[in-house]
Structures are given as C-alpha cells and as structure tokens.
Motif scaffolding. Structure first.
Motif, PDB file in Angstrom:
ATOM      1  N   ASP A  42      50.976 -60.630  -5.236  1.00 57.98           N
ATOM      2  CA  ASP A  42      51.350 -62.288  -5.840  1.00 57.98           C
ATOM      3  C   ASP A  42      50.219 -63.182  -6.060  1.00 57.98           C
ATOM      4  N   LEU A  43      48.873 -63.058  -5.424  1.00 54.02           N
ATOM      5  CA  LEU A  43      48.122 -63.729  -5.464  1.00 54.02           C
ATOM      6  C   LEU A  43      47.287 -63.139  -6.745  1.00 54.02           C
ATOM      7  N   ASN A  44      47.396 -61.909  -6.997  1.00 56.09           N
ATOM      8  CA  ASN A  44      46.844 -61.357  -8.339  1.00 56.09           C
ATOM      9  C   ASN A  44      47.488 -61.919  -9.473  1.00 56.09           C
ATOM     10  N   ALA A  45      48.857 -62.269  -9.196  1.00 60.47           N
ATOM     11  CA  ALA A  45      49.420 -62.471 -10.442  1.00 60.47           C
ATOM     12  C   ALA A  45      49.350 -63.919 -10.639  1.00 60.47           C
ATOM     13  N   LEU A  52      47.797 -65.692 -14.353  1.00 66.12           N
ATOM     14  CA  LEU A  52      48.012 -66.552 -15.162  1.00 66.12           C
ATOM     15  C   LEU A  52      47.420 -67.759 -15.013  1.00 66.12           C
ATOM     16  N   LEU A  53      46.630 -67.923 -14.159  1.00 64.80           N
ATOM     17  CA  LEU A  53      45.867 -69.002 -14.016  1.00 64.80           C
ATOM     18  C   LEU A  53      44.720 -68.956 -15.155  1.00 64.80           C
ATOM     19  N   LEU A  54      44.160 -67.856 -15.404  1.00 64.93           N
ATOM     20  CA  LEU A  54      43.117 -67.585 -16.294  1.00 64.93           C
ATOM     21  C   LEU A  54      43.432 -67.105 -17.693  1.00 64.93           C
ATOM     22  N   THR A  55      44.681 -67.438 -18.107  1.00 62.98           N
ATOM     23  CA  THR A  55      45.016 -66.996 -19.206  1.00 62.98           C
ATOM     24  C   THR A  55      44.478 -67.994 -20.548  1.00 62.98           C
ATOM     25  N   PRO A  56      44.177 -67.633 -21.515  1.00 56.51           N
ATOM     26  CA  PRO A  56      43.380 -68.605 -22.527  1.00 56.51           C
ATOM     27  C   PRO A  56      44.437 -69.629 -22.859  1.00 56.51           C
ATOM     28  N   GLU A  57      45.710 -69.548 -23.138  1.00 60.50           N
ATOM     29  CA  GLU A  57      46.597 -70.486 -23.394  1.00 60.50           C
ATOM     30  C   GLU A  57      46.503 -71.749 -22.037  1.00 60.50           C
ATOM     31  N   LEU A 108      52.629 -72.953 -12.459  1.00 58.06           N
ATOM     32  CA  LEU A 108      52.015 -72.207 -11.433  1.00 58.06           C
ATOM     33  C   LEU A 108      52.726 -72.425 -10.271  1.00 58.06           C
ATOM     34  N   LYS A 109      53.007 -71.081  -9.468  1.00 59.50           N
ATOM     35  CA  LYS A 109      53.585 -71.013  -8.098  1.00 59.50           C
ATOM     36  C   LYS A 109      52.769 -70.236  -7.238  1.00 59.50           C
ATOM     37  N   LEU A 110      52.455 -70.758  -6.146  1.00 56.57           N
ATOM     38  CA  LEU A 110      51.774 -70.120  -5.206  1.00 56.57           C
ATOM     39  C   LEU A 110      52.692 -69.569  -4.040  1.00 56.57           C
TER      40      LEU A 110
END
Length: 965
Positions: free
Chosen positions: A653-656, A660-665, A631-633
């Motif tokens: 950028d924050l949406n991306a 990425l944060l909410l992906t099941p993986e 994760l890169k903010l």
C-alpha cells in the motif's frame, strides 16, 4: 717419704694456654658459626652503651630534683588561689552531652550530623590536637554549629517558599539573562566586525548590571578572590549574629572559628563548584541523559560554532577515531558499516576544517548574511507565507515598510470574518434545530461586521484605501444593501487583493529580494549555509552530500530540481522490519531512492516509520487541498511483530502511495510539492511538522487565532486612522461573539495585560517589574511566560507575532491545563521542600565533598579538549530536546539563538558566580524578611568602582537639564 710429682716448665704452660685457647675458638666456631666474633663485639658494645644510658638517665633525674629544690628555695611560695583554680577546672572537665536533634526530621539530621562531624575533623581537629588534648573546645564548636542549624531549620519551617521558587528565582534568572543579552548587544554595537573578548564581555555585563540595578554591582565579589572571601566572612558573621545565642556570639574565638569553617570550608568550595562552566555543562548533559543526540543538531552546532577550540577538539577526536577504524581488519558486512563510519568522520572533519579556516581568515560566518550575499534562496509561495505565523510576521514588517499594510490586513480581516461568520451561522443553524430563533439578530451582527470592513478598507472615506476595480466595490456595496451577508461576500475582492500582492513588484516580488526574506527562511529552517557549498571567491569545501554518500540537497537545489523535467525521481520500499524502542514495537520501512539527471545518477536509502508517512501526508494535504482527494494513506493499525502478511500488505500500500505521489502529473499540478517530497526522502532523521497534540489543538484554535480580536491586536502599532477603524470593526465582531459564544470568548479572548504602560524603559529594569499585580492571574505562570519572552528575545520581533505567541500560550494553558499547571507548580514546590528532598540534597552535598567519609581531593582540571567536546555535547543535547512545535511557533533560528544564548551565558565563571550570589541573596531575604538584608547587600557591594562610574555618568547627563531649568 719422698714425693714423685711432675713439674711443668714455662714452655709447657704456654703451650697449654694456646691449646686450650685454640680449642675454645674451634668449639665456638663449630657451635656459633663464623660470626661469633661479631656477636661478641656487638654484645660488648651494647653493654657499654646500656651502661652509659643508665648513667645519663640517673644523672638527669637527680639534676631535675636538685633544680626543683633550688627553685623552691629561692622563689617566693605560690598563692593558694592558682592551685585551687586548677583543681576546680579539673573537677569541671566532665562529659558534655549534645542533643543530636537538629531539624526534627531524622532523615535530615543523620546526614547533617555527618557533615558537621566531617567538617570539624578535617578543618579543626587536624591542627587542634597538636595544641591540646582537651575535647571541650571541640564540643563547644559543635554545639555552636548545631544551635545555628536549629535556628535555621526553625525559620525555614515558618517561610512559605512557593513565591521564592516560582517567582523570585525565575525573575532573578530572567534578569540575569537580560543583562547578558544586553551586554552581548553592546559588544556587537562597539565593533560589528571584531569579536569582543571574554574579559570585555564580563566588564560590559557589570556595566549593564549597574544600569539595571541602579545601586548594586557585584563585580568585586565575582572577579576578586580577596573581596569574595571578605564578603563571605561578613555574611557569615551576620548570619551567626542572627542564629546564635548572645553568649555564643560574644565568644570571639568561637565565632571566628565557626565563621571560617562556614566561609572557607563550606560556602566557598560550593560556590566554586556551582560556578564552574565545565561542571554546569556536565550537569546539563546528565539532566537530559535520556534523550539521544541528534545528528542534525550536532552538525548544526559545528556549522554555527564560532569557537576555534571547540572545532579543533571535535576535529582531533574525529581524526583519532579515523585512525582506529582504519586499523581494523574486518570482512563481510562489517566493512560497509566501517566505511559508512569513516565517511561520516571524514565529513565532520571537513566541516570543522572549513569552519576553522573561515574563522581564522576573518571571513563572514553569519549564515543569514552569507546567504543574502552569495547563497541561492528557495522560493516560498505567498499562500504558504500567509498561513504561517513565523513567515507572516516578516511579510507584515515588509508590507509596513512599503506602505502596503492595508492590503495585507484587509486579506487577514476577510479571513477572520469568513471563519467567524461560518462559526456563527453554524451556531445559528444548531439553535434553530433546537427551537431557538435569533436569525435577525445574528444577520444584523454579520451585516454590521461586513459594513465595518467595507467602510474601513473600500469606501471613499477609507484611509488608506485598498485599490481594486471599482465595479467589484460597487457590486459589494449593492450586495450589502440588498442581500444578507454571507461568509463568501468578500471572496472576489480578496482574490484580487491576493493577486495584487502576488504580482505587484512593490510587494511579494520585491519581498523575495529583501533581507527580511532571508531572515524568514532562516526562521523556517529553510536556509543552508553557503560556506559549505563554496565560498564567495570560489574556493571552499563542497557541501553536496551527507557523510554516508547520500544527497543532502538544500531547498534551493530542490526548487531547481522540481522545475527541471530532465531530473527523474523514483522511490520504493525495498524492505521492512520490526524495531523495539523503550518497550514499544513498530514497523520500519527501508525506502530506496533513485535520482537521475542528465549527467549523473544517485541512489541512497532512508528509513521511515508509519508515523513519518502519516505526518508527511498530513503536512502536504494541509498545504495542498487538492491532494486530499487524490492521495489516500492506509489507516493506522496495530500489528503483531510476527505478522509478516500485515507488513507485506502495508509495504504494498505504501509503495502504491509513493508511486502515485511521484508521478510527473502530480508534480506539475503542485510544483511546490517537490520541497516536501525531497525533505521526506532525504537520508536524515525526518523532522515532523507537528505532533498529534499540536494538530488536534490546531483544529481547535486556528479559527480563533484568525479571528478579528487577534487581527485588531496585530495593528495596534499602525497609524491611528487605520488602527481606529480596525478597532471599531473588531468591536462589532466582539459583540457578536459575546452574544453567540460567551463561553468561548471567556476562555480564549480574555487576555490580561502582562506589560503595563510605564514611564521607564522595560529593558532597563528587572523582569518582574513588568508584572501588573492588579491583574487577577496566576503570578508564577505569568513569570514563566515572561521568562520565555526573555530567552527567545521576542521583544525584538514583530509585535503581532509576539502578542500572538503570548496570547496563544496563555489561552491554551488556561483553556486546557490552567488548573493542572497551577496545581503542579504548588505540588512541585512542596515536593522540593519536603524532608525527603532536603535529606537527599544534604546527602549529595556530603557525598560530593566527603566521598566514603574522606575529604575529597581537589579535582584536577580536565583537559581543554575534553572540556571543549563537553560544550559541544551540551549544546547538541539542548538543541535535540527542543520540540518541533516550538520552532513552528517562534521560528527555528530564534529557537536556536535563544537556546545557544542561554548556554553561552553559563560559559563564564564570573557571571555564574554572580548568578549564584543573586540566588543566595534572594534566599536570605526570603528567610529573614523582618531584617533589612537588601540594605545590607547594597552596603557590602557599595565599594564597586562601577557604581561610582555610573553615578558620575548620571551627574554628567543630568547637569545640562538642571542648567536649562
């Protein structure tokens, strides 16, 4: 010659009279009007009455002259001395000049003279002028008051007030709080189920005061108005004896007048106001008026309140606001706003009704007990417990109960060894680059430390011994004998010990079922009140959402969600905006959250700043190291409030980042991450984990906090064999730190003892009795730390946490702000006693008692509902200003209890009076150090029945021991 005249007959004469009379009447009516008869009668009456009055006055004057002549004729003549004395007194009645200088500072003298003038006008002149017109008596009283004030001001200038304001007041307040806390504990111990009344608490408070003060109890002064007035009269008379010239003091009439003015007109009204709980609550709200009320803090107060009056007052106000909102006729966007407000008020009303119902029915209201019996508890991973100060102290207590403390302290010791060894090797490497060689010495110290750990926990002589595989112990011994020790030398065994604590049913699994685990969740603020999700019998209010209709899941629900693949969570930034708060401009991002389950779908919006994103990112990367590389903010940048392109790019950028944060993986890779994600996306004010300053200090202090010195302090309460081994090992590490990091050691590890060993119980003495005067340290700062210890009741906590908190605070203060704080304390005391501040206090006193120069009327007692809502507002304000850093250090539950205990202490008028009198006594003892005021106060309070009961109790308890001797 014969006369020819007319002769009038009697009939003609009568007609002439009537004619002229009628003509006169007609002319009078025409001239003066129809009321001429009444005017004539009035004039005649006035004439007769005036003649009667003149006759009466003439007769009275002549009678008095006659009586005076008779008196002088029958009585002997008056001696010549009396007329001569009267003549002399008239001759001395000249204007008395009064010097208006009192303190030497004009800004103080002017309002002080006005206070004297108003006091004489409203307390003396209004009745004195009915007796005499002579001004000399009033001038003498004024001169007497001024002489007393001049002497008072002179003595005040000679006193160093810093010890009083920085030590004595804090000590008195801390001792008062200690007595109150012990009184609460006694009430609880008497009957754990029934709640003691306010009268019981007051009586128990003064019982505890006698036990602590030994020879003083102020119950009569605080509970009996008659005794209070007598105490103030006696005190004022003593002060007049010290401040007035002997001649003025011997004048009893003058002395009594001045005494009554001071006691009844000044001190008593002032004490009544300062001890009024409602006045104190309003003052608390006024002092922190700049802080905004936090919705979450308000709801916590409602859910924790055990006062039905408070809950009813809030509920009635909510109903009143609901009626008003429902009467509004609005269209458009205002409808949604009003609906949200109505939902919020309905939610508040529901919570109040539920709480009132539980209180009236006598059901359990303690959140911890409810959660332990009926609530669902969320899971805190062991690795999170081991790195959190608050959680670690509860796990440490449990491990000591089960006999597994050796495993825990081995793990902590290895952590400290690794950090310290890495530091020393880095120092060694830097010194080698500078041409300095200490290789053999440093390696020898590292080897000694590693061997100490091995001998203490893993060798055959270790007691208790850490149970791990023998081949790992043999491998470690071989490494110690043939290789240089490295920071990772204990990693394999430490990993095994961690797995043992994690999987062994005696340790972590059983800890999750223990009451200490519930208390830990409460301190971490991860415990929700089950009474709002459903009662123990299945009937109760459902606590399933926030007042606006959005979810407000508790952490136990979140843990279930994170493990359920059927629940999907999706979030994206739907809008951006620019806000301005106190002159600061920042971007605000609206996050739309969708939660889909098998049979339900929910959606809500929440609003976050970039600083919230940054804090959330720092928090999860600290807890989950594997996320830092994934994760890169986007970095923080300043922007112009018209730069819409920047906001759109940041939004993208924050949406991306969210996707990425909410992906099941990502969720499967770190199951515990769901707790943090749901907390961040919940529709409430985001509670930041740590501020920027706290994070910077963490990076600087954490290695030191985990060092061997603090670990050795942690086990001082353990059995001697284990504690001695830990001390030996920590001494070796201390020598290494002393040689390679002398400056750091002096700054952070030199902690003077705050509590010396004494034979008496420190709980039954004043707070200042725990100070060691032989320690070269800043006394005011140490008293402040002791006060914090008293407010949050850290003595009842795990000794490791208590010592860690105290040492950490002292280390940070000395290393960063020590000199600055000391200087600020001195400067603040100088500012408080400056002429400007004293003048401001006098003006406030004048304006409070004589607004616009008129004596203030007695303030009517405010309505009970208003006073109850003021209490709720005051508690909400206090909880709102508590920094999150404090909660992370000592725990959320302890912080709440400490703040609410202090607030509850101020809700009793008798106890507030006691505190005011204690402050007054300390002030007079400081002002007149050469006089025995302490003995005087002991005599004035000696009539208390509590003292007699305490002495009888002592005699009863001491009698058996004397008989044995």
């Amino acid at each position: 010659m014969k006369s020819n005249g007319l002769r009038l007959t009697p009939h003609a004469t009568s007609l002439s009279i009537w004619g002229w009379g009628s003509l006169g009447i007609v002319l009078s009516l025409i001239t003066f009007g129809p009321f001429v008869i009444f005017y004539l009668a009035f004039y005649i009456l006035c004439f007769v009455g005036g003649g009667f009055v003149v006759t009466l006055l003439f007769g009275k004057t002549n009678s008095e002259k006659y009586l005076e002549q008779c008196e002088h004729s029958f009585l002997p003549p008056t001696s010549t001395g009396i007329p001569k004395c009267l003549e002399e007194m008239k001759r001395e009645a000249r204007t008395i000049k009064i010097d208006r200088r009192l303190t030497g500072a004009n800004i103080i003298d002017e309002p002080l003279q006005q206070v004297i003038q108003f006091s004489l006008r409203d307390y003396v002149q209004y009745w004195y002028y009915t007796l005499s017109d002579d001004e000399s008596f009033l001038l003498e009283i004024r001169q007497t008051l001024q002489n007393a004030l001049i002497q008072f001001a002179t003595r005040s200038k000679e006193i160093d007030w810093q010890p009083y304001f920085t030590t004595r007041i804090v000590d008195d307040f801390g001792t008062h709080l200690r007595v109150f806390r012990k009184a609460q504990q006694k009430i609880t111990e008497k009957d754990d189920q029934a709640k003691g009344t306010a009268e019981d608490l007051v009586d128990t408070f003064f019982e505890v005061e006698v036990e602590m003060e030994k020879d003083v109890c102020r119950d009569l002064v605080c509970t009996s108005p008659k005794d209070e007035e007598g105490f103030l009269r006696d005190l004022c008379e003593v002060l007049l004896y010290l401040l007035l010239p002997p001649g003025d003091f011997q004048n009893k009439i003058m002395r009594y007048f001045v005494r009554e003015i001071l006691a009844r007109g000044v001190l008593l009204p002032l004490i009544n106001q300062l001890s009024d709980p409602d006045y104190i609550n309003q003052y608390i709200i006024w002092m922190i008026r700049d802080s905004n009320c936090n919705y979450e803090a308000f709801m916590n107060i409602i859910k924790l309140s055990d006062n039905i009056g408070e809950l009813e007052a809030v509920r009635d106000k909510a109903v009143e606001e609901l009626q008003y909102l429902r009467s509004l006729d609005t269209v458009g966007d205002d409808i949604n706003t009003i609906k949200n407000q109505i939902n919020s008020l309905l939610f508040v009303k529901k919570v109040c009704d539920s709480r009132i119902q539980r209180l009236q029915s006598g059901k359990e209201i303690n959140t911890v007990k409810l959660a332990a019996n009926f609530g669902k508890l969320c899971t805190v991973p062991l690795d999170s417990i081991l790195v959190d100060n608050v959680a670690l102290q509860f796990f440490m207590d449990y491990m000591q109960q089960t006999g597994g403390q050796a495993h825990l302290f081995f793990w902590m010791t290895v952590e400290g060894y690794r950090v310290t060894a890495q530091q020393q090797l880095e120092v060694l490497l830097s010194r080698q680059k500078d041409g300095k060689h200490q290789t053999n010495q440093t390696k020898g110290l590292l080897r000694a430390a590693a061997v100490g750990i091995y001998e203490q926990y893993l060798s055959e002589k270790a007691s208790p011994r850490v149970t791990v595989d023998d081949y790992l112990v043999a491998k470690l011994a071989d490494t110690l004998n043939h290789e240089d020790p490295t920071p990772e030398i204990f990693d394999d065994i430490q990993r095994k010990v961690y797995e043992l604590m994690l999987r062994d049913e005696r340790f972590y699994p059983s800890f999750r079922q223990n009451a200490l685990y519930v208390r830990m969740l409460a301190e971490l603020d991860m415990l929700k009140d089950p009474s709002f999700r459903g009662s123990d019998d299945g009937d109760g209010e459902s606590f399933n959402g926030s007042p606006t209709g959005s979810i407000n899941l508790s952490l136990d629900d979140l843990s279930n969600v994170s493990s359920d693949d059927s629940v999907q969570l999706h979030a994206y930034i739907s809008d951006t905006g620019v806000c301005n708060d106190h002159g600061k401009t920042y971007a605000l991002y609206a996050i739309t959250v969708h939660r889909r389950g098998l049979n339900s779908e929910e959606m809500w919006k929440t609003y976050r700043r970039y600083s919230d994103f940054h804090d959330f990112h720092m928090r999860i990367t600290e807890q989950f190291e594997n996320l830092s590389s994934i994760l890169k903010l986007p970095g923080k940048k300043t922007f112009n409030n018209m730069d819409r392109d920047f906001l759109e790019k940041r939004k993208k950028d924050l949406n991306a980042y969210l996707q990425l944060l909410l992906t099941p993986e990502m969720m499967k890779a770190s199951p515990a991450l769901a707790h943090y994600v749901y907390d961040f996306l919940e529709n409430k004010a985001y509670s930041k984990g740590k501020g920027d300053f706290a994070r910077k200090m963490d990076t600087f202090v954490n290695p030191l906090r985990n060092s061997m010195r603090n670990v050795s302090n942690a086990v001082k309460s353990l059995p001697d064999s284990l504690a001695e081994g830990m001390t030996k090992m920590s001494d070796n590490m201390g020598k290494m730190s002393e040689r390679l990091g002398q400056d750091i050691k002096q700054s952070f590890f030199k902690v003077p003892p705050l509590i010396p060993k004494t034979d008496s119980d420190p709980e039954h003495c004043r707070v200042s009795a725990q100070l060691d005067d032989t320690v070269d340290d800043n006394i005011p700062l140490r008293v402040m730390l002791l006060l914090m210890d008293e407010v949050f009741d850290l003595k009842e906590r795990n000794q490791w946490l208590r010592r860690n908190i105290k040492n950490l605070l002292q280390q940070l203060i000395r290393a960063t702000y020590g000199d600055t704080i000391n200087r600020k304390i001195v400067d603040h005391v100088d500012w408080m006693t400056s002429p400007e501040q004293v003048a401001d206090l006098v003006k406030r006193f004048r304006d409070a008692f004589w607004p616009n120069g008129i004596l203030a009327e007695t303030v009517p007692c405010r309505d009970k509902a208003i006073r109850m809502r003021t209490r709720v507002a005051g508690k909400t304000k206090l909880l709102s200003i508590m920094p999150d850093e404090l909660k992370h250090i000592i725990g959320a539950e302890t912080t709440r209890k400490g703040i609410l205990r202090v607030f509850e202490m101020f809700q009793h008028n008798q106890l507030n009076r006691r505190m005011v009198y204690v402050f007054l006594e300390g002030f007079l003892e400081t002002l007149f150090p050469q006089y025995k005021f302490r003995e005087l106060f002991n005599k004035l309070h000696s009539r208390s029945k509590q003292i007699q009961k305490y002495k009888q109790k002592l005699q009863t308890t001491q009698a058996p021991s004397l008989q044995k001797r």
